[in-house]
Design an enzyme around this catalytic site. Structure first.
Site, PDB file in Angstrom:
ATOM      1  N   HIS A 106       0.825  -1.209   0.000  1.00 32.51           N
ATOM      2  CA  HIS A 106       0.000   0.000   0.000  1.00 32.51           C
ATOM      3  C   HIS A 106       0.859   1.259   0.000  1.00 32.51           C
ATOM      4  CE1 HIS A 106      -2.629   3.003   2.300  1.00 32.51           C
ATOM      5  NE2 HIS A 106      -3.107   2.954   1.073  1.00 32.51           N
ATOM      6  N   HIS A 125      -1.597   1.387   8.218  1.00 30.24           N
ATOM      7  CA  HIS A 125      -2.967   1.375   7.691  1.00 30.24           C
ATOM      8  C   HIS A 125      -3.644   0.021   7.862  1.00 30.24           C
ATOM      9  CE1 HIS A 125      -1.161   4.797   5.333  1.00 30.24           C
ATOM     10  NE2 HIS A 125      -2.160   5.357   5.970  1.00 30.24           N
TER      11      HIS A 125
END
Length: 178
Positions: A106, A125
């Site tokens: 990511h 995250h």
């Protein structure tokens, strides 16, 4: 037949003629080159030469104790794991040794290993990846699975990384030019 009808008919004929030409070209372009016609399986069009890098030895590994590694170069951190049972992409006599990039696909944050559920996790995250299923994303913001390193184990028990199955975060090419 009036002028509009003749124009429409000519347009249809031109359309079908061009479509036939494109279809013929597409069929011709899918034909194998002469050098590949007699092979059992055609070769890949783009080959990447990965380095063969020694990571550890079988005797150095303990179940669920991660070993820090770097592959395919020193700027690419990873982890080597012995999971204790055969898993997808596993190597070794028990098919239980795997290696992954620890850069989250990511945003590139370093992942950490959780032995209780055998996952690699992003602290930023919260993306999670299953080490028993080839780095499959469990949940989170990542849009691809985790890059897994392909392993080879020789007769002396030396574990070598030989390839990568996904793009490592932040790279356009897994193998850096020298």
């Amino acid at each position: 037949m009036n002028g509009c009808d003749k124009l429409a008919a000519a347009g249809r004929r031109a359309f079908f003629a061009r479509t036939a030409a494109v279809a013929t070209g597409a069929v011709a372009s899918t034909a194998l080159p002469a050098w590949a016609e007699n092979r059992a399986t055609p070769q890949a069009l783009a080959l990447v030469e990965y380095p063969r890098k020694r990571l550890a030895n079988l005797k150095d590994l303990k179940v669920d104790v991660p070993v820090s590694i770097n592959y395919p170069d020193d700027d690419s951190p990873g982890v080597l794991l012995k999971l204790g049972r055969p898993v997808e992409g596993g190597a070794g006599p028990d098919g239980d040794i795997v290696a992954f990039s620890i850069l989250c696909p990511h945003k590139g944050f370093p992942l950490f290993y959780r032995a209780d559920d055998r996952s690699l996790n992003c602290p930023r995250h919260y993306s999670r990846f299953d080490t028993e299923k080839g780095g499959l994303q469990i949940w989170g913001h990542a849009t691809q699975n985790l890059a897994q390193f392909r392993l080879h184990i020789d007769n002396q028990g030396d574990i070598r990384a030989v390839a990568v199955d996904e793009l490592i975060y932040g790279r356009l090419n897994n193998v850096r030019e020298s």
